[in-house]
Design a protein around this motif. Structure first.
Motif, PDB file in Angstrom:
ATOM      1  N   ALA A  53     -30.094-108.293  33.410  1.00  0.00           N
ATOM      2  CA  ALA A  53     -29.700-107.891  34.766  1.00  0.00           C
ATOM      3  C   ALA A  53     -30.852-107.199  35.490  1.00  0.00           C
ATOM      4  O   ALA A  53     -30.975-107.279  36.717  1.00  0.00           O
ATOM      5  CB  ALA A  53     -28.494-106.967  34.683  1.00  0.00           C
ATOM      6  N   THR A  54     -31.736-106.533  34.746  1.00  0.00           N
ATOM      7  CA  THR A  54     -32.909-105.897  35.366  1.00  0.00           C
ATOM      8  C   THR A  54     -33.873-106.986  35.854  1.00  0.00           C
ATOM      9  O   THR A  54     -34.451-106.895  36.933  1.00  0.00           O
ATOM     10  CB  THR A  54     -33.639-104.998  34.331  1.00  0.00           C
ATOM     11  OG1 THR A  54     -32.653-104.272  33.607  1.00  0.00           O
ATOM     12  CG2 THR A  54     -34.590-104.024  35.008  1.00  0.00           C
ATOM     13  N   GLU A  74     -33.028-110.174  36.564  1.00  0.00           N
ATOM     14  CA  GLU A  74     -32.415-110.964  37.663  1.00  0.00           C
ATOM     15  C   GLU A  74     -31.229-110.190  38.216  1.00  0.00           C
ATOM     16  O   GLU A  74     -30.084-110.449  37.874  1.00  0.00           O
ATOM     17  CB  GLU A  74     -31.907-112.314  37.111  1.00  0.00           C
ATOM     18  CG  GLU A  74     -32.977-113.360  36.968  1.00  0.00           C
ATOM     19  CD  GLU A  74     -32.376-114.727  36.608  1.00  0.00           C
ATOM     20  OE1 GLU A  74     -31.197-114.981  36.935  1.00  0.00           O
ATOM     21  OE2 GLU A  74     -33.095-115.522  35.991  1.00  0.00           O
ATOM     22  N   PRO A  75     -31.507-109.213  39.098  1.00  0.00           N
ATOM     23  CA  PRO A  75     -30.442-108.282  39.539  1.00  0.00           C
ATOM     24  C   PRO A  75     -29.300-108.964  40.285  1.00  0.00           C
ATOM     25  O   PRO A  75     -28.218-108.406  40.403  1.00  0.00           O
ATOM     26  CB  PRO A  75     -31.166-107.294  40.447  1.00  0.00           C
ATOM     27  CG  PRO A  75     -32.599-107.708  40.486  1.00  0.00           C
ATOM     28  CD  PRO A  75     -32.816-108.935  39.689  1.00  0.00           C
ATOM     29  N   LYS A  76     -29.501-110.215  40.789  1.00  0.00           N
ATOM     30  CA  LYS A  76     -28.429-110.813  41.595  1.00  0.00           C
ATOM     31  C   LYS A  76     -27.583-111.809  40.794  1.00  0.00           C
ATOM     32  O   LYS A  76     -26.654-112.406  41.324  1.00  0.00           O
ATOM     33  CB  LYS A  76     -29.034-111.512  42.822  1.00  0.00           C
ATOM     34  CG  LYS A  76     -29.535-110.510  43.842  1.00  0.00           C
ATOM     35  CD  LYS A  76     -29.974-111.163  45.122  1.00  0.00           C
ATOM     36  CE  LYS A  76     -30.444-110.120  46.139  1.00  0.00           C
ATOM     37  NZ  LYS A  76     -31.166-110.721  47.233  1.00  0.00           N
ATOM     38  N   ASN A  77     -27.928-112.009  39.518  1.00  0.00           N
ATOM     39  CA  ASN A  77     -27.216-113.031  38.714  1.00  0.00           C
ATOM     40  C   ASN A  77     -25.796-112.531  38.383  1.00  0.00           C
ATOM     41  O   ASN A  77     -25.601-111.538  37.679  1.00  0.00           O
ATOM     42  CB  ASN A  77     -27.999-113.300  37.433  1.00  0.00           C
ATOM     43  CG  ASN A  77     -27.358-114.407  36.630  1.00  0.00           C
ATOM     44  OD1 ASN A  77     -26.145-114.457  36.473  1.00  0.00           O
ATOM     45  ND2 ASN A  77     -28.194-115.299  36.113  1.00  0.00           N
ATOM     46  N   LYS A  78     -24.800-113.268  38.930  1.00  0.00           N
ATOM     47  CA  LYS A  78     -23.390-112.831  38.807  1.00  0.00           C
ATOM     48  C   LYS A  78     -22.938-112.796  37.337  1.00  0.00           C
ATOM     49  O   LYS A  78     -22.254-111.882  36.893  1.00  0.00           O
ATOM     50  CB  LYS A  78     -22.504-113.794  39.620  1.00  0.00           C
ATOM     51  CG  LYS A  78     -21.073-113.300  39.755  1.00  0.00           C
ATOM     52  CD  LYS A  78     -20.301-114.176  40.742  1.00  0.00           C
ATOM     53  CE  LYS A  78     -18.864-113.729  40.917  1.00  0.00           C
ATOM     54  NZ  LYS A  78     -18.068-113.664  39.716  1.00  0.00           N
ATOM     55  N   LEU A 130     -24.122-109.696  35.616  1.00  0.00           N
ATOM     56  CA  LEU A 130     -23.437-108.479  36.102  1.00  0.00           C
ATOM     57  C   LEU A 130     -22.016-108.400  35.539  1.00  0.00           C
ATOM     58  O   LEU A 130     -21.560-107.328  35.128  1.00  0.00           O
ATOM     59  CB  LEU A 130     -23.426-108.461  37.636  1.00  0.00           C
ATOM     60  CG  LEU A 130     -24.814-108.308  38.287  1.00  0.00           C
ATOM     61  CD1 LEU A 130     -24.733-108.476  39.795  1.00  0.00           C
ATOM     62  CD2 LEU A 130     -25.437-106.947  37.950  1.00  0.00           C
TER      63      LEU A 130
END
Length: 935
Positions: free
Chosen positions: A107-108, A110-114, A117
């Motif tokens: 997540a760090t 690729e912060p936008k990967n649903k 998350l």
């Protein structure tokens, strides 16, 4: 040579990728593994490991998947695919905190990967929950022990803590927590308090911890010690003995392979349980003959041996436990059989101990495979009995004769052979002539047991009758009088229910029976002696006059039922035999008239039926027994210990239940007194005949009762299997029919029950009976199917191609029997509503479909007409325009119009409404125009 054969890593990798995309996971793994062996490039190697990790995830080999992903991450710490794969594998392995770290890195990066998350959120919540339960369970366990071992704490709190501990131990995680938190030592502290309720709670908690977990069970045996467990079982407290017996059973099941869990390699090496099992077996045999053990403890030790030593199935080859028990314990079991409670210095026993010992002897003898083994068994018994004969010591002699009684109640052939040995009969004569009443009593009981099998009793008849008559006349002691009378009854009833083979003069059996009933009703006489009065009736009720007198005597019946509920369970077989005789529910030989004539002609003996053994007399007797409360006695009897409630006795009880439930009007009483519940265990275990009879009685009850009342709670699901067993083609028509009726009733009840019926593989059997020639069976099967069609699985069977299931249903709608049409049309209406494809399929299975459908819609029975019209509506509603058109272009439109235009009529309103709905649907589809009325 191609690059693949030389082992070109890139080509091997590409080949693996192709296999993976085609879903050929095993071939993909093979290619990647070859590529790894020959690849020198570090970065390419990382990719191959990452790909193989994906394969292992698919194969659910999570340890391998995590390991491969780690190798890829070692090369490139920010390899996002490898990190996520490792996260997935670690989560499946239960390592949530490590999985959380990996997905956090993803997540760090690729912060936008649903996906990342969502996984992060889910794992975070799981970890919180796990921590919460871990800490709370740990502290709860500690807290419970603190409460339990605190002398000052009030009783209620301690009881609650004890119960919580038992419940916690039944779940694997809870059991592990108790174990890890020094629980075994604390449970031993509870046992040391010596307080019964504390000991019980500790033993039950240990049982939970040992259930289904081999490693933990072995650890607990070594921490507590087998001797310690035996000493707890030996205490004089029935509840504690029983709970400890259950603990031993849980340990045994876990050690002998009841536990199917897969452990790590290191545990598998250590877990050889054979030594512990042998120690337990020796300890139990030691308990059998030890004076320090209470009666209850001895009963439970014998019960454990009965349950776990002989093979469950004769197919198993290994019977070494039986041979070991005979070598190391047969003399101890014989010693128990020979005890005479009236003498000083005997082993502590309950009323049931000697019978349990006899049952164990029987099971051990039955388990032997060859003559030398049987000879050895007989020789040990022979030596034991001979070693007790002593002309100068009467006590040793009666011990020997009592041991013989035990063998005659167990392996009869062994006892019978020994009874014929030189010196035995002389010893019986001497005992009968003794001044001491206890000697006479033991001798008389031995004579009774020796005359069990008529064909073998001739030896006893010649010597025994005169001895028994003599004692009966001389003795002043009621106990001996009753026993000698029973012996005479037994020898006198040797002809069974054959009216022409009566041993006694006319009327004398009634006199004997009257005397037995008198003793039975006398509360001044001890239970053990009154039990013999029932034994007497068990023989005398072969005579129909005696049966009739007995059921007229309500006090005697009630006295027998009370005794059947008492702690002394040795009485069960005699009570069951008496009830079998009164209800005539034994197997009757079919009498073929031609053969009777032939027998008369050749001067052979012809069995005769007593006039009071005709049906109307039997029915009256059944009603009397029910009124006196026979059902509640039977329900208590069914709960008896398995060693005493032998398969033979279970079969007798099942037969009685079946006779009682013959008349539908009586089934309410049986249900009200718990009979429905009691039948379930009888239908699930025992002899084949017994299971079938109990299943048949269950079918009679389940076909007309509210299942929720007849079989409360989860019990109702256990009823399904015995009913499905009755659908077997080997069963007779009436059993098939009543089982189908019962399943129909259950299927109407709840979706869960329908699923259970399907799970028990009932569908093929039910479908079979829908083809049956017999009208009633065919109708019952169709009604049953009608109640099952709401099940997805049943609908799928009708959707499959290549079978006649749907065709049969359509054709059954065209039969002339109203009930059959209601059931088949009802099933068809529900199927076509649930699965639109079936509307079209229906028109393809038979050319007669339209004619049959029109006949349904024109039927004068509104129930059938209504179902027909619903099928028409489903066809109009099926999204198949051609089919809808076909329906409206034939006479069906006329039929719908006539019915739809009819005046409202409460008796036929349902039919009229459906016809109108069909017409509205046809208008919506544009197949007919709205008709305008003239103003």
């Amino acid at each position: 040579v191609t690059p693949l054969e030389m082992g070109d890593p890139l080509q091997l990798k590409d080949e693996g990728n192709k296999h993976f995309q085609a879903g050929q996971t095993d071939q993909a793994i093979e290619c990647y593994t070859k590529a790894i062996k020959v690849c020198k490039d570090k970065n390419v190697l990382a990719v191959i490991y990452r790909n193989r990790s994906a394969c292992y995830l698919k194969k659910e080999k999570y340890t391998n998947a995590a390991s491969d992903a780690s190798k890829a991450i070692d090369v490139d710490a920010s390899d996002i695919k490898a990190l996520y794969r490792r996260c997935q594998a670690l989560e499946k392995l239960g390592k949530l905190d490590m999985a959380f770290k990996d997905v956090q890195r993803c997540a760090t990066l690729e912060p936008k990967n649903k996906t990342f998350l969502d996984t992060l959120r889910r794992l975070g919540a799981d970890i919180q929950a796990k921590l919460k339960t871990t800490f709370s369970t740990d502290s709860r366990v500690q807290n419970m022990f603190d409460i339990l071992l605190d002398e000052e704490m009030d009783k209620d709190k301690r009881e609650k803590a004890a119960n919580n501990l038992i419940v916690l131990a039944r779940e694997d995680a809870g059991a592990e927590r108790i174990f890890q938190n020094n629980g075994v030592a604390l449970l031993l502290n509870m046992i040391e308090t010596g307080k019964p309720e504390m000991i019980l709670a500790a033993i039950r908690t240990l049982s939970g911890m040992c259930t289904g977990h081999k490693a933990r069970a072995m650890a607990i045996i070594h921490m507590v010690g087998i001797d310690k467990i035996c000493s707890i079982m030996a205490v004089d407290n029935e509840e504690i003995s029983l709970a400890t017996c259950n603990l031993f059973q849980c340990i045994n099941d876990s050690l002998t392979g009841g536990d199917k869990r897969i452990y790590g390699k290191e545990e598998a090496l250590v877990m050889d349980a054979s030594k512990d099992l042998k120690t337990i077996l020796l300890s139990l045999l030691e308990m059998v003959g030890s004076k320090k053990v209470s009666g209850h403890g001895r009963d439970q030790a014998l019960n454990l041996l009965t349950k776990n030593v002989p093979r469950k199935e004769k197919k198993e080859a290994d019977h070494s436990r039986t041979l070991f028990t005979i070598d190391n314990g047969l003399r101890k079991i014989l010693k128990v059989c020979g005890q005479v409670p009236e003498l000083p210095d005997q082993l502590p026993m309950t009323e049931n101990t000697q019978l349990i010992a006899s049952v164990l002897l029987n099971k051990l003898y039955d388990d032997l495979k060859c003559d030398p083994e049987r000879d050895n068994f007989r020789d040990i018994c022979d030596d034991y009995i001979k070693s007790k004969f002593d002309p100068n010591d009467m006590d040793k002699n009666i011990h020997a004769i009592n041991t013989l009684s035990g063998l005659l109640q167990g392996p009869f052939d062994v006892g019978n052979a020994l009874a014929g040995r030189q010196g035995v009969m002389e010893m019986m004569v001497a005992l009968c002539a003794s001044e001491r009443e206890v000697d006479q009593m033991v001798a008389v009981e031995a004579l009774i047991h020796a005359s069990t099998k008529l064909s073998r009793a001739s030896f006893i008849i010649t010597n025994g009758v005169s001895l028994l008559k003599d004692i009966y006349k001389k003795t002043k002691n009621e106990k001996i009088k009753i026993r000698s009378l029973v012996g005479l009854c037994k020898l006198g009833s040797a002809g069974g229910d054959d009216y022409s083979l009566r041993q006694f003069a006319e009327g004398s059996t009634e006199k004997l029976a009257k005397q037995c009933r008198k003793w039975l009703c006398n509360p001044q006489i001890d239970t053990r002696t009154r039990k013999w009065a029932i034994e007497g009736l068990a023989y005398l009720t072969n005579d129909a006059d005696v049966k009739d007198d007995f059921v007229e005597d309500e006090l005697a019946m009630k006295a027998m039922f009370e005794l059947a509920k008492s702690k002394d369970k040795t009485i069960l077989y005699a009570v069951a035999c008496t009830l079998i005789n009164c209800t005539n529910s034994y197997d009757k030989k079919e009498i073929i008239p031609e053969l009777v004539e032939l027998a008369k002609f050749s001067k052979q003996h012809v069995p005769e039926q007593h006039p009071k053994d005709k049906k109307d007399f039997i029915d009256k007797r059944v009603k009397r027994l029910l009124k006196a409360g026979v059902t509640s006695a039977l329900t208590v009897m069914v709960k008896a210990d398995n060693a005493i409630l032998t398969d033979q006795t279970k079969e007798l009880l099942a037969r009685v239940f079946l006779a009682l439930s013959e008349d539908a009007k009586d089934r309410g009483i049986i249900v009200a007194q718990g009979g429905g519940k009691a039948l379930i265990p009888l239908a699930l275990e025992g002899t084949n005949a017994g299971k079938v009879k109990a299943g048949h009685a269950l079918a009679k009850i389940a076909s007309i009762s509210n299942p929720e009342i007849a079989f409360p709670g989860e019990r109702v699901y256990e009823v399904v299997r015995p009913l499905v067993n009755l659908l077997n083609t080997e069963r007779d028509g009436i059993q098939n029919y009543e089982a189908l009726k019962a399943l129909t009733n259950l299927a109407a009840y709840s979706d869960k029950l329908r699923v259970k019926i399907v799970k028990e593989k009932a569908l093929p059997e039910i479908e079979n009976y829908m083809f049956e020639e017999h009208d009633q069976i065919r109708q019952a099967a169709t009604e049953c199917m009608c109640n099952l069609v709401t099940c997805k699985e049943v609908q799928e069977r009708y959707m499959e191609d290549g079978n006649d299931k749907l065709k049969l249903l359509v054709l059954l709608c065209g039969e002339d029997d109203d009930e059959l049409q209601i059931a088949s049309a009802g099933a068809l209406a529900m199927l076509t509503a649930a699965q639109k494809k079936l509307c079209t399929k229906m028109t393809m299975v038979t050319t007669q479909w339209l004619e049959i459908l029109q006949r349904l819609c024109l039927h004068d029975n509104p129930h059938i007409q209504h179902r027909g019209l619903v099928i028409v509506f489903n066809m109009l509603n099926s999204d198949d325009n051609e089919l809808a058109k076909k329906l409206i272009e034939c006479e069906m439109l006329e039929i719908l119009t006539v019915i739809g235009k009819a005046e409202d009529n409460p008796k036929r309103q349902q039919v009229i409404d459906v016809a109108r709905t069909c017409l509205v649907k046809a208008m919506d589809l544009g197949l007919i125009k709205p008709f305008t009325s003239n103003s």
